[in-house]
Design an enzyme around this catalytic site. Structure first.
Site, PDB file in Angstrom:
ATOM      1  N   HIS A 188     101.543 -16.808 -66.209  1.00 50.35           N
ATOM      2  CA  HIS A 188     100.387 -16.243 -66.367  1.00 50.35           C
ATOM      3  C   HIS A 188      99.884 -15.793 -64.971  1.00 50.35           C
ATOM      4  O   HIS A 188      99.825 -16.704 -64.131  1.00 50.35           O
ATOM      5  CB  HIS A 188      99.310 -17.216 -66.765  1.00 50.35           C
ATOM      6  N   GLU A 191      94.959 -12.294 -64.500  1.00 55.59           N
ATOM      7  CA  GLU A 191      94.060 -12.504 -65.596  1.00 55.59           C
ATOM      8  C   GLU A 191      92.639 -12.769 -64.755  1.00 55.59           C
ATOM      9  O   GLU A 191      91.621 -11.910 -64.772  1.00 55.59           O
ATOM     10  CB  GLU A 191      94.481 -13.492 -66.832  1.00 55.59           C
TER      11      GLU A 191
HETATM   12 ZN   LIG Z   1      98.129 -17.137 -72.490  1.00 55.12          ZN
END
Ligand SMILES: [Zn+2]
Length: 334
Positions: A188, A191
């Site tokens: 990740h 974001e």
């Molecule tokens: Zn996620």
């Protein structure tokens, strides 16, 4: 089946729990979740509210059998939504918190996956994730578990959790271990942190995919790099809208990244928490201007970037082509 062929490579197992299944588990454990449930979704406010709701629902799943049910329930629904393939993030740290050994957790999930595949034909692989805000040692523990799991279904390793905790390079050792074990790698990034975190993740962790990655759009040179290096983004538009990463679909960079030549997929992340499912994610792509052939390419991208052996990939691409043909005039209608 008339649904367009879909695939998903970014969804967190505990985040798939439907209110129906969660209510059943809650009743069994004497937990009251009525304040959270809003029809087919969960209600919460702000990022802190989301995390609290997520932890509360995840904690309802406590046994090997609970996890078998959870995996089976989600994959069955996903298949009826037209999905051919799914990769699920699993977190041994979550299992431990629920009082279950990582081995029992994995065994339950594996049974659910096998049953779903047998019933519906959907193919599935598992990505063990380390939880970033638990720190590098915990993430290395997760990598070690993934590396020695010896399970054919665990084909990837990833990094989830709060992106603002630690630097990507703090997790390089965990990713080296996973890479040496032959696992596919994703993390990740981009974001809640900006473009520089995306670049640093690529440099330090050498991943072939990024979870989200959308904030790369803030740096044109980085967008060119993603396109040139063929990095696949696991984009989750509904999640981004729900968490306020972007205020509207118009403001979301899905289309702009596509036009810049970046390889994209769309995914549901934690579907009932974000009032979404994979069908809605494809519908959002359609609203953002993706034509039927472009949506088919999203599915093809997911399969091409999937953490599977080449024979499985070939078979999945073949199934995708057959499904597209059976819909008639593949890629010409919208
Ligand atoms: Zn996620």
């Amino acid at each position: 089946m008339t649904a367009e062929p879909r695939a998903e490579i970014h969804v967190h197992l505990e985040g798939t729990a439907s209110p129906l299944l969660a209510r059943e588990m809650a009743a069994r454990h004497g937990v009251d979740i009525s304040g959270l449930v809003r029809g087919q979704t969960y209600g919460w406010q702000g990022f802190g509210g989301f995390l609290a709701a997520y932890d509360l629902i995840a904690a309802l799943f406590r046994s090997e059998e609970d996890y078998r049910r959870l995996a089976l329930d989600y994959l069955t629904r996903l298949s009826s939504d037209g999905a051919l393939y799914c990769e699920i993030f699993i977190s041994p740290d979550h299992a431990r918190e629920a009082g279950l050994s990582p081995e029992a957790y994995l065994s339950g999930i594996e049974s659910g996956v096998a049953e779903a595949q047998e019933r519906t034909g959907i193919a599935c692989r598992l990505i063990v994730v380390g939880v970033r805000h638990l720190g590098p040692a915990a993430v290395e523990g997760a990598a070690r578990f993934a590396a020695r799991s010896g399970h054919g279904l665990v084909t990837g390793f990833g990094l989830a959790g709060d992106e603002r905790a630690h630097r990507p390079r703090d997790f390089a050792r965990a990713f080296d271990m996973a890479r040496e074990a032959g696992l596919g790698l994703t993390a990740h990034a981009g974001e809640f942190a900006g473009a520089s975190a995306v670049a640093e993740t690529l440099d330090a962790l050498k991943v072939s995919r990024l979870g989200h990655g959308v904030r790369a759009i803030e740096d044109p040179a980085l967008v060119r790099r993603l396109a040139q290096e063929g990095v696949t983004l696991e984009v989750c538009p509904g999640s981004n809208l729900s968490l306020g990463v972007y205020p509207s679909l118009e403001a979301h960079p899905l289309r702009a990244l596509h036009e810049a030549g970046v390889r994209l997929t769309v995914n549901s992340d934690d579907p009932p928490f974000f009032g979404t499912d994979l069908a809605r994610e494809y519908a959002l792509a359609r609203k953002a201007g993706f034509t039927a052939p472009e949506r088919l390419a999203l599915t093809r991208n997911a399969i091409e970037a999937a953490f599977v052996d080449e024979e499985t990939r070939r078979r999945l691409l073949e199934r995708l082509m057959l499904r597209a043909i059976s819909l008639g005039a593949p890629g010409t209608s919208d």
